[in-house]
Design an enzyme around this catalytic site. Structure first.
Site, short mmCIF file in Angstrom:
data_model
loop_
_atom_site.label_atom_id
_atom_site.label_comp_id
_atom_site.label_asym_id
_atom_site.label_seq_id
_atom_site.Cartn_x
_atom_site.Cartn_y
_atom_site.Cartn_z
N ARG A 180 10.14 58.13 30.20
CA ARG A 180 9.81 57.67 31.53
C ARG A 180 10.89 58.05 32.52
NH1 ARG A 180 10.75 53.24 33.66
NH2 ARG A 180 9.41 52.90 35.44
N LYS A 204 14.03 51.19 18.12
CA LYS A 204 12.99 52.11 18.60
C LYS A 204 12.72 53.23 17.59
CE LYS A 204 11.40 54.39 22.72
NZ LYS A 204 11.25 54.22 24.16
N ARG A 234 15.61 40.27 25.74
CA ARG A 234 16.85 39.54 25.55
C ARG A 234 17.05 39.44 24.04
NH1 ARG A 234 18.09 34.42 29.13
NH2 ARG A 234 18.25 36.13 30.60
#
Lengths: 154, 326
Positions: B123, B188, B323
């Site tokens: 992105r 990820k 968080r």
């Protein structure tokens, strides 16, 4: 509009000999027409303001009312946003803007990107000409139909 | 163009030692040329061990992408849609390749894969690191004659295609983070970027870019500025890279088919099954602001639901930053 309702309408159209029906319900309207060369009826759902073709494009917080296109129409051709999202003036933060004041533009040239749902939508110019000015700042949230560019058509 | 590097990598792919002399004879080049190509392979992020008297050896063996192997393992539905698979050794970005071809060529159903991307992107200019032969980097182009109603949802559905692939490959704890980050245990594993050109209610071309970490060199893992993981480390058996690509493409084409045919509504519930972040505190970062709240899943249009100051709000843009769990 409920998709089941639209489906029902399509079935109704198929059963009947009618070529086209249009239904208005409050602010929403749907027109279903039987294309002469197509076996299946084509559907075009129009929902005003924030949603296009059922695409989830509502933004929050809702920004102020978008400026009507007509306000700039005497200055030149106005390119409006086809959707709600975040406006980007360049392909990526490090790259130069797609177009800037005075750029000559060809039909189909990419003018900006509008991001919604992590989809980068490349917005193309629908005319050739010279860019008079861009009306939106990089990173700004834009509404459906909001004017983005004024182009002096050639 | 990169044939020298490709041939050399093929010759040492098994992860065993090969002497410079042997490689030079095999590839019909000088030993100096072999040495130079080894340095180039290393500069693309793939570590090679060089031992005097023994030769060169990859730190870990690699399975190079093969158009034929991928094609052979596609589902019959995917074979029907996938008209062209191109495997590139080195490119800027597979999405860029297909986007550039939109204007001039018929690219519907075309797949581009790359062993190495120099400008793999996420992105807004975020870099997607794809070291040589260590990841899965591919793009698929698709043309819709009429933009389907679920176009905005396509972003989430592509996440489903990837998550499904990983489950089918035996991985567990696969999560999707809105709209389509692929995460395992908060690390990820993959990312998806959709780029679209066309009219909101007319014909549109979509380029779906998918990046998955397959077997990242440890140096690369420590260089990336967030917690990442890869398929090989998560799996207890050796998974074929080509087979995963074929499974992935089969799922991608199935989703595209379902969206085109208008039978994709159940996919949003499948997305919810991978949403392990409901109830987590998070920040939604947009270009100019940050909103803090509690994640509440997605609505049927794929919009993010977040509890902010006691009210559930809907969002279509921004990036979730979680968080950390205490």
């Amino acid at each position: 509009m409920d998709i089941r309702k639209v489906k029902k309408l399509i079935e109704l159209l198929e059963e009947s000999g009618i070529a086209e029906i249009e239904i208005h319900e409050g602010e929403e309207s749907v027109r279903i027409s039987r294309g002469s060369t197509l076996a299946a009826p084509q559907t075009m759902i129009q929902v005003p303001q924030s949603t296009q073709a059922g695409e989830a494009v509502k933004m929050h917080p809702a920004s102020e009312e978008s400026t009507p296109k007509a306000d700039f129409a005497d200055e030149g051709h106005v390119v409006t946003s086809p959707m709600v999202g975040i406006y980007y003036s360049s392909p990526s933060p490090e790259e130069p803007e797609f177009v800037s004041r005075g750029s000559s533009i060809k039909t189909g040239e990419v003018l900006c990107i509008i991001e919604a749902m992590k989809i980068m939508n490349q917005i193309e110019s629908d005319v050739s000409g010279k860019l008079i000015r861009a009306l939106v700042e990089n990173g700004e949230a834009v509404e459906y139909g909001q004017p983005l560019f004024i182009i002096d058509p050639s | 163009m990169h044939k020298g590097q490709f041939d050399l990598l093929s010759a040492i792919a098994d992860g065993h030692f090969h002497s410079g002399q042997e490689l030079a004879a095999k590839l019909k080049v000088s030993r100096a040329a072999i040495w130079k190509s080894i340095k180039q392979i290393e500069s693309l992020g793939l570590p090679v061990e060089a031992v005097r008297g023994k030769g060169y050896c990859l730190v870990a063996p690699v399975e190079l992408l093969s158009e034929d192997l991928i094609k052979a393992s596609l589902t019959s539905q995917a074979k029907q849609y996938c008209n062209n698979i191109e495997v590139l050794f080195k490119t800027s970005s597979t999405n860029a390749i297909l986007l550039n071809q939109l204007a001039t060529a018929e690219v519907h159903g075309k797949v581009v894969l790359a062993e190495y991307q120099s400008e793999g992107r996420g992105r807004r200019g975020k870099k997607w690191v794809s070291p040589l032969a260590s990841g899965i980097s591919l793009s698929v182009a698709w043309h819709f004659d009429i933009a389907p109603g679920a176009l905005g949802l396509l972003s989430l559905y592509m996440g489903v295609a990837v998550a499904r692939t990983l489950l089918q490959s035996g991985l567990i704890d696969v999560s999707l983070k809105w709209p389509n980050d692929v995460v395992v245990n908060d690390k990820k594993l993959g990312g998806i970027l959709l780029e679209l050109r066309g009219e909101a209610s007319g014909p549109v071309d979509v380029v779906v870019g998918i990046g998955l970490n397959y077997n990242l060199p440890s140096k690369i893992i420590s260089d990336i500025d967030q917690a990442v993981c890869d398929i090989c480390n998560l799996s207890n058996k050796r998974l074929s890279r080509n087979y995963i690509v074929a499974t992935l493409l089969s799922n991608v084409f199935e989703v595209l088919h379902d969206v085109q045919a208008g039978v994709s509504t159940k996919l949003i519930d499948e997305w919810r099954q991978f949403d392990h972040y409901r109830g987590r505190e998070a920040k939604l970062v947009m270009s100019d602001k940050k909103i803090e709240g509690v994640l509440k899943g997605v609505d049927d249009q794929g919009q993010l639901l977040m509890l902010v100051d006691g009210v559930v709000e809907r969002y279509t843009a921004g990036e979730i930053s979680l968080r950390l769990k205490q």
